[in-house]
Scaffold this active site. Structure first.
Site, PDB file in Angstrom:
ATOM      1  N   ASP A   1       7.785  -4.729  13.605  1.00  0.00           N
ATOM      2  CA  ASP A   1       6.956  -4.328  12.521  1.00  0.00           C
ATOM      3  C   ASP A   1       6.329  -3.272  12.922  1.00  0.00           C
ATOM      4  O   ASP A   1       5.467  -3.315  13.726  1.00  0.00           O
ATOM      5  CB  ASP A   1       6.456  -5.399  11.822  1.00  0.00           C
ATOM      6  CG  ASP A   1       5.582  -5.037  10.589  1.00  0.00           C
ATOM      7  OD1 ASP A   1       5.211  -3.997  10.206  1.00  0.00           O
ATOM      8  OD2 ASP A   1       5.132  -5.741   9.775  1.00  0.00           O
TER       9      ASP A   1
ATOM     10  N   PHE B   1       0.839  -1.370   0.047  1.00  0.00           N
ATOM     11  CA  PHE B   1       0.028  -0.175  -0.012  1.00  0.00           C
ATOM     12  C   PHE B   1       0.860   1.234   0.118  1.00  0.00           C
ATOM     13  O   PHE B   1       1.651   1.371   0.789  1.00  0.00           O
ATOM     14  CB  PHE B   1      -1.092   0.063   1.254  1.00  0.00           C
ATOM     15  CG  PHE B   1      -1.965   0.893   1.337  1.00  0.00           C
ATOM     16  CD1 PHE B   1      -2.740   1.327   0.594  1.00  0.00           C
ATOM     17  CD2 PHE B   1      -1.822   1.989   2.451  1.00  0.00           C
ATOM     18  CE1 PHE B   1      -3.959   2.181   0.711  1.00  0.00           C
ATOM     19  CE2 PHE B   1      -2.808   3.041   2.711  1.00  0.00           C
ATOM     20  CZ  PHE B   1      -3.587   3.379   1.771  1.00  0.00           C
TER      21      PHE B   1
ATOM     22  N   SER C   1       2.972  -6.920   2.449  1.00  0.00           N
ATOM     23  CA  SER C   1       1.995  -6.074   3.347  1.00  0.00           C
ATOM     24  C   SER C   1       0.694  -6.350   2.387  1.00  0.00           C
ATOM     25  O   SER C   1       0.243  -7.275   2.582  1.00  0.00           O
ATOM     26  CB  SER C   1       2.630  -4.629   3.294  1.00  0.00           C
ATOM     27  OG  SER C   1       1.595  -3.833   4.214  1.00  0.00           O
TER      28      SER C   1
ATOM     29  N   HIS D   1       9.161  -3.612   8.767  1.00  0.00           N
ATOM     30  CA  HIS D   1       8.081  -4.084   7.676  1.00  0.00           C
ATOM     31  C   HIS D   1       8.688  -4.288   6.244  1.00  0.00           C
ATOM     32  O   HIS D   1       8.227  -5.213   5.841  1.00  0.00           O
ATOM     33  CB  HIS D   1       7.045  -2.806   7.993  1.00  0.00           C
ATOM     34  CG  HIS D   1       6.008  -3.439   6.899  1.00  0.00           C
ATOM     35  ND1 HIS D   1       4.981  -4.239   7.267  1.00  0.00           N
ATOM     36  CD2 HIS D   1       5.444  -2.701   6.016  1.00  0.00           C
ATOM     37  CE1 HIS D   1       4.192  -4.327   6.548  1.00  0.00           C
ATOM     38  NE2 HIS D   1       4.358  -3.403   5.581  1.00  0.00           N
TER      39      HIS D   1
END
Length: 249
Positions: free
Chosen positions: A193, A26, A94, A223
């Protein structure tokens, strides 16, 4: 053909019959997946890493992009590979992990590799994004959660709230489909994360329909682990996973 906005490789040798579709996260772009994509292409795999709609341009454009368009673009990458390969895997970082799982719920993928997959939110304000988007256009960026110094994924400098509302809808839809995901699944999970909470992995463990779920801990990455200190572990482990489930070992 490769451009700054996507990565594609036809593969070579005996592994060209095996495809891997990879999906960025994203507000990001294929930049976060370039090292992984290149590694797999060098191993001979056919690779397709698309740029999702609303990404790689401006956060304002993303704010007007429905999540179905993100899925459409990644599903198209999978279908392009499936038209010319004997078996196709999906992989994602993700939000890209959620899209990979959704493709796997609808198509006969050979296996799934996920890096810090997102299906839930850490920020409780996300549940109100459908209302907040009318009074708050954007919030600070979530990109570049990378432990290694001096590395950037080139994500948007702001996160559009309207897109968070779309992301929430994607997460809810994908969560409902997890029991339909039966392909072997490999998850890489960072011990630290700052973007995706542990509840995302908990949901996968609880709802995934696959009888094979392996989780590999990443002790030295945040992350965006595909660009972090544990990247080589991700690349090598996924290579072995893909080869094993494609019958190439």
């Amino acid at each position: 053909m490769t451009t700054p906005q996507q990565f594609r490789s036809d593969g070579h040798g005996s592994m060209a019959r095996v495809g891997v579709a990879l999906c960025h996260g994203f507000t990001g772009s294929p930049v976060s997946m370039l090292g992984w994509s290149t590694y797999l292409a060098d191993q001979g795999f056919a690779v397709n890493t698309p740029l999702l709609a609303g990404h790689g341009t401006s956060w304002q454009e993303l704010s007007h992009t429905p999540w179905e368009h993100w899925y459409r673009d990644f599903e198209a990458a999978y279908l392009e590979l499936s038209a010319r390969c004997e078996s196709v895997f999906v992989a994602g970082l993700s939000m890209g992990g959620a899209l990979a799982l959704r493709v796997a719920a609808h198509h006969p993928v050979a296996g799934i590799a996920l890096v810090n997959p997102g299906l839930t939110f850490d920020d409780k304000r996300a549940k109100y994004s459908g209302v907040l988007k009318h009074v708050l256009k954007s919030v600070p960026a979530i990109g570049d959660d990378i432990k290694a110094p001096g590395i950037t994924e080139g994500a948007y400098t702001r996160t559009p709230v309207a897109a968070v509302h779309q992301l929430s809808a994607l997460f809810n839809d994908t969560l409902s489909l997890l029991p339909r995901v039966t392909a072997p699944t490999l998850v890489f999970r960072s011990s630290v994360d700052h973007v995706v909470p542990e509840s995302s992995l908990d949901a996968i463990r609880a709802r995934l329909g696959s009888s094979e779920l392996d989780v590999v801990p990443l002790s030295n990455s945040y992350h965006v682990a595909t660009m972090d200190n544990d990247a080589e572990l991700i690349f090598a482990s996924s290579n072995e996973f893909f080869r094993r489930h494609a019958g190439a070992i």
